[in-house]
Design a protein around this motif. Structure first.
Motif, mmCIF file in Angstrom:
data_model
loop_
_atom_site.group_PDB
_atom_site.id
_atom_site.type_symbol
_atom_site.label_atom_id
_atom_site.label_comp_id
_atom_site.label_asym_id
_atom_site.label_seq_id
_atom_site.Cartn_x
_atom_site.Cartn_y
_atom_site.Cartn_z
ATOM 1 N N UNK A 62 10.202 1.876 3.816
ATOM 2 C CA UNK A 62 10.428 2.165 2.405
ATOM 3 C C UNK A 62 9.719 3.429 1.985
ATOM 4 N N UNK A 63 9.251 3.440 0.742
ATOM 5 C CA UNK A 63 8.611 4.648 0.219
ATOM 6 C C UNK A 63 7.582 4.255 -0.831
ATOM 7 N N UNK B 157 -1.688 10.346 -1.855
ATOM 8 C CA UNK B 157 -1.296 11.490 -1.052
ATOM 9 C C UNK B 157 -0.123 11.154 -0.148
ATOM 10 N N UNK B 158 0.652 12.164 0.188
ATOM 11 C CA UNK B 158 1.867 11.937 0.981
ATOM 12 C C UNK B 158 1.566 11.293 2.333
ATOM 13 N N UNK B 159 0.500 11.734 2.983
ATOM 14 C CA UNK B 159 0.165 11.180 4.297
ATOM 15 C C UNK B 159 -0.216 9.718 4.181
ATOM 16 N N UNK B 160 -1.045 9.396 3.175
ATOM 17 C CA UNK B 160 -1.522 8.018 3.041
ATOM 18 C C UNK B 160 -0.400 7.065 2.645
ATOM 19 N N UNK B 161 0.426 7.465 1.698
ATOM 20 C CA UNK B 161 1.520 6.579 1.300
ATOM 21 C C UNK B 161 2.543 6.425 2.426
ATOM 22 N N UNK B 162 2.690 7.469 3.243
ATOM 23 C CA UNK B 162 3.617 7.397 4.371
ATOM 24 C C UNK B 162 3.190 6.306 5.350
ATOM 25 N N UNK B 163 1.894 6.119 5.525
ATOM 26 C CA UNK B 163 1.383 5.121 6.453
ATOM 27 C C UNK B 163 1.707 3.702 6.009
ATOM 28 N N UNK B 164 1.967 3.517 4.723
ATOM 29 C CA UNK B 164 2.223 2.179 4.188
ATOM 30 C C UNK B 164 3.687 1.961 3.846
ATOM 31 N N UNK B 165 4.561 2.755 4.443
ATOM 32 C CA UNK B 165 5.987 2.648 4.125
ATOM 33 C C UNK B 165 6.664 1.514 4.870
ATOM 34 N N UNK B 166 6.020 0.925 5.863
ATOM 35 C CA UNK B 166 6.681 -0.077 6.679
ATOM 36 C C UNK B 166 5.714 -1.149 7.140
ATOM 37 N N UNK B 167 6.286 -2.249 7.627
ATOM 38 C CA UNK B 167 5.488 -3.257 8.323
ATOM 39 C C UNK B 167 5.888 -3.228 9.800
ATOM 40 N N UNK B 168 5.865 -4.351 10.490
ATOM 41 C CA UNK B 168 6.197 -4.345 11.915
ATOM 42 C C UNK B 168 7.694 -4.513 12.177
#
Length: 485
Positions: A49-50, A33-44
């Protein structure tokens, strides 16, 4: 423009890939889902990314199934632990499968006699030492993020920490690993034996930043807890006096467990957070820890105090008990979070310089920051010259990212010019990928790229990290579609 706006990528049709993943795992382990994948687009880091699909692996078999599907469809994959990395190492390229290892968090076995333990990659660094403390042993690498960073991430980046001066960074504390290679096969690198046969592929894998596969079990070396500890806080009216004392201590034959430095702006930020009576009026402070038999610790403290007097030390504070010691270390390890008392955002580098060049490089850092109209907190592992200049800023200020990144590049160049290296423990990732030619020739980079291809011919395992494009693309000097530049 911020890097998280530059790196947007292109949409990739992953519907059939997600369907296969759900069939291979449980449906609830696969999220697209867009919301869930959005949460994993970056680290610290400051980059984003995407992600295409996020998979929550719970076993080696899960990781193997995910990697095999990625290889079949030619989809890149990125292993991710706690996401505390600061160099963009866990930032997913467009449409990538993110393999989260946070649910692989079991301590599988502990052997306090042989001083080793097998753990899964999602075990948190501090949790491991807490769980085995009753046995009189600990895991030595202790990054400042140890409350949240994972063992798998420590392996990927060859992480260090304040107490790695005497004992060494992660590579010195890993006996072996079970690894899922990029083709989906499982192998063991290294092992419990002191000298496994063949090439040291364990040493090659540690610090490879996810380019060679995914570690699914890790055999860690455990260290005996010291019989006595002394923690000293020393403050100085000049940064150079504190920096020069570090070299004096090592030259005198003392190798402390830790030597950390905080400059004045850092002391002010940390004191506002922990209220420990830190010397905020001084230019810098050193947090020094020595361990060993009581008589040896007392002798080291006496000699360090004598050397400090010759360097115009101000106050000398020795922790009276474990509570005070823990408070002082809380201050050091809370430094990154404490910067919120000054500015909402920060950007830092992770260079290493020779100890005898510390004072000069720090002077250059302050000059670079002033030139770009920024503020910097210097908090770092002074014992091994591992600098962590935190450039603090407000990301909403127009044009701020350009100034911040320009200052960052200048700091890296000053460090390398002083005989230093690009990274001590955070890795290269995306952040310093295009700065690799400052240290390595085209031949060096090509050799590293050849080693990468030996593990990952399809270039699917955390692609576009560490090595600049020409080093990994041969004669085709063209960035992959959707890559960030």
């Amino acid at each position: 423009m911020p890097l998280d706006e530059i790196y947007t990528g292109h949409d990739v049709d992953l519907i059939p890939v997600a369907a296969r993943l759900r069939a291979a795992l449980r449906p609830d382990q696969v999220r697209d889902g867009a919301t869930e994948t959005h949460l994993y687009r970056r680290d610290a880091s400051t980059m984003a990314g995407k992600a295409g699909v996020v998979c929550f692996a719970e076993s080696s078999a899960d990781v193997q199934a995910i990697v095999k599907i990625a290889a079949e469809f030619g989809v890149p994959f990125v292993a991710r632990g706690s996401g505390t990395g600061l160099a963009g190492g866990a930032v997913p390229p467009p449409g990538a499968i993110v393999i989260s290892t946070t649910k692989m968090n079991k301590i599988l076995s502990v052997d306090p006699i042989s001083r080793m333990a097998w753990v899964e990659p999602g075990v948190l660094n501090l949790d491991l030492s807490k769980q085995i403390a009753r046995l009189g042993v600990h895991f030595a690498p202790d990054p400042s993020s140890q409350q949240t960073c994972s063992i798998g991430g420590n392996v990927a980046n060859n992480s260090g920490g304040p107490h790695c001066l005497a004992d060494g960074v992660t590579n010195a504390h890993i006996h072996g690993m079970e690894v899922v290679l990029p083709d989906g096969s499982i192998t063991i690198l290294g092992g419990e034996e002191p000298e496994p046969d063949g090439f040291d592929l364990r040493g090659v894998f540690v610090g490879s930043e996810g380019m060679f596969g995914v570690a699914t079990k890790v055999c860690v070396r455990l260290m005996q807890n010291p019989p006595d500890v002394a923690t000293i806080l020393m403050d100085f009216a000049s940064v150079s006096d504190g920096a020069d004392l570090v070299s004096d201590i090592i030259a005198a034959g003392i190798v402390p467990a830790a030597v950390e430095m905080m400059d004045q702006l850092c002391l002010i930020a940390v004191e506002a957070f922990i209220h420990a009576g830190l010397p905020v009026e001084q230019a810098a402070a050193l947090l020094i820890e020595v361990v060993g038999p009581p008589a040896g610790v007392a002798a080291d403290v006496a000699l360090i105090s004598e050397l400090a007097t010759a360097r115009n030390v101000g106050g000398v504070r020795i922790a009276a008990d474990e509570a005070e010691r823990a408070l002082l270390w809380k201050g050091r390890k809370s430094a990154f979070g404490a910067i919120a008392n000054i500015k909402p955002d920060y950007y830092l580098h992770d260079t290493v310089v020779p100890r005898n060049k510390l004072s000069g490089v720090l002077d250059q850092i302050y000059a670079i920051v002033e030139e770009h109209d920024l503020q910097v907190l210097n908090v770092f592992h002074a014992g091994d010259g591992n600098l962590h200049p935190l450039l603090v800023f407000d990301g909403k200020e127009p044009g701020i990212y350009e100034r911040v990144h320009a200052a960052g590049r200048a700091i890296v160049k000053a460090s390398v010019d002083a005989g230093g290296v690009l990274s001590g423990e955070h890795g290269i990732g995306l952040e310093k990928r295009d700065l690799m030619p400052l240290m390595f020739s085209e031949i060096d980079l090509a050799a590293q790229a050849d080693l990468r291809r030996a593990f990952d011919p399809q270039m699917l395992s955390n692609p576009d990290k560490v090595l600049p494009s020409p080093a990994t693309c041969g004669e085709v000097h063209r960035a992959p579609e959707g890559a960030w530049i």
